[in-house]
Design an enzyme around this catalytic site. Sequence first.
Site, mmCIF file in Angstrom:
data_model
loop_
_atom_site.group_PDB
_atom_site.id
_atom_site.type_symbol
_atom_site.label_atom_id
_atom_site.label_comp_id
_atom_site.label_asym_id
_atom_site.label_seq_id
_atom_site.Cartn_x
_atom_site.Cartn_y
_atom_site.Cartn_z
ATOM 1 N N ASP A 1 -10.931 -3.504 -17.945
ATOM 2 C CA ASP A 1 -11.279 -4.459 -19.010
ATOM 3 C C ASP A 1 -9.999 -4.959 -19.687
ATOM 4 O OD1 ASP A 1 -12.209 -5.863 -21.194
ATOM 5 O OD2 ASP A 1 -13.259 -4.167 -22.111
ATOM 6 N N HIS B 1 0.814 -1.225 0.000
ATOM 7 C CA HIS B 1 0.000 0.000 0.000
ATOM 8 C C HIS B 1 0.844 1.270 0.000
ATOM 9 C CE1 HIS B 1 -3.426 2.478 0.293
ATOM 10 N NE2 HIS B 1 -4.140 1.804 1.176
#
Length: 473
Positions: free
Chosen positions: A386, A170
């Site tokens: 996508d 992170h």
Amino acid sequence: MTRFSSPPLVFTVRRCEPVLVTPAKPTPREWKELSDIDDQEGLRFQIPVIQFYRRCELSEGSLRGDPARVIREAVAKALVFYYPLAGRLREGPGHKLIVECTGEGVLFIEADADVTLDQFGHALQPPFPCLEELLYDVPGSSGVLHCPLILIQVTRLKCGGFIFALRLNHTMCDAAGLVQFMNAVAEMARGAQLLSLPPVWQRDLLKARVPPHITCTHIEYDEVADTKGTIIPLDDMAHRSFFFGPSEVNAIRRFVPQHLQAHYSTFELLTACLWRCRTIALQPDPEEDVRMICIVNARSKFNPPLPTGYYGNAFAFPMAISKAGTICEKHFAYTLELVRNAKANVTEEYMKSVADLMAIRGKPHFTVVRTYLVSDVTRAGFREVDFGWGRPKYGGPAKGGVGAIPGVASFYIPFRNNKGEDGIVVPICLPAAAMGRFVEELEGILKLASKCLEVASTDKLAAKSSRIIMSSL
């Protein structure tokens, strides 16, 4: 409200040996310091996300290529642009994190599972069954220093669909930055040669000033002794998700005076409601302080805004604080105002003050004693990634309660239920006994709101009763 728990699904995953995917072309060998927002103690952990994709048929009826191969090659190409992610973190003087851009690469696992996407059920949301199999923790890979910064596993399903799971250090990126990298991989997977959004490093924009000087109040970094054992115990934890569609959000909004209902956002309403229910469920001493942290993306708070393409951590941890008994007993509007005011604290100066605080105080962890942290990723874009197989059926955080202190955090994740309703799914992690009380309290609130609505619609006397009922929450 619909509540979900992990479905009773068991399956087998066959994994290939993990490999390191390196940049497809030579990249600079250099050292890059993280910002003073990036390397604070509260971000030194691994965060998991997961995406579920359906099978994809080409126009001539054949299936698309092997998703593991396509994505692995795309990762190599994307790392040419995001080459710091292929490096390793080192720690310098003063607890400072620095990326050594070694080009060693990110970990990649190719796998197959004897299960179809439909077997996961219509309500595809955290907690996911067998998550540890879908995102395998390669031994020695999950540290902060000297380890791969990203681990990716692509698991092919029997139906022709696949699961893309990723674990990120992170300190390198926030949700917006991670989605930016994932979209870069997706563009490469779809055949692009250049990125539509080039990455911007510029971590110096969020480094401490010289000399550093704290100009704002930051109660989120107060040192609070856990004298009463108030950090949530990690044994016997329950993980569930709760769906809030338009009817649930409108029900919560009913507890706000009508002339103020449009004044509060869905985030504020939901956060105030969940914080209150969670406090009641945990049964703290009424005189004990309880805290709420809401993640606020600060990119637009700067003048000018941070550069488009900046993929570092650019958010704050503003906190609200109150006595537990006050949260439980006062009108709902009290908690709402606490949440709203906490969000409003975040400005450009606030972010600079946080960076300075990190430099002065040695990069402290945010306060976790009696703290509930919420992170809204509904606009982060996980559902838009996508790789060439269309948008995911689910995309976003793999579970709630993640972080250096498990059990503290929840995410607000965009979700469409099996009725076709768009809403927000919220993973909650609590001790099992507290989870039962949380469910009871939340369901009671929603039922009470529905009752108020029914009663208020009959006549003026009933409307008066409705106001009396609402004033008790």
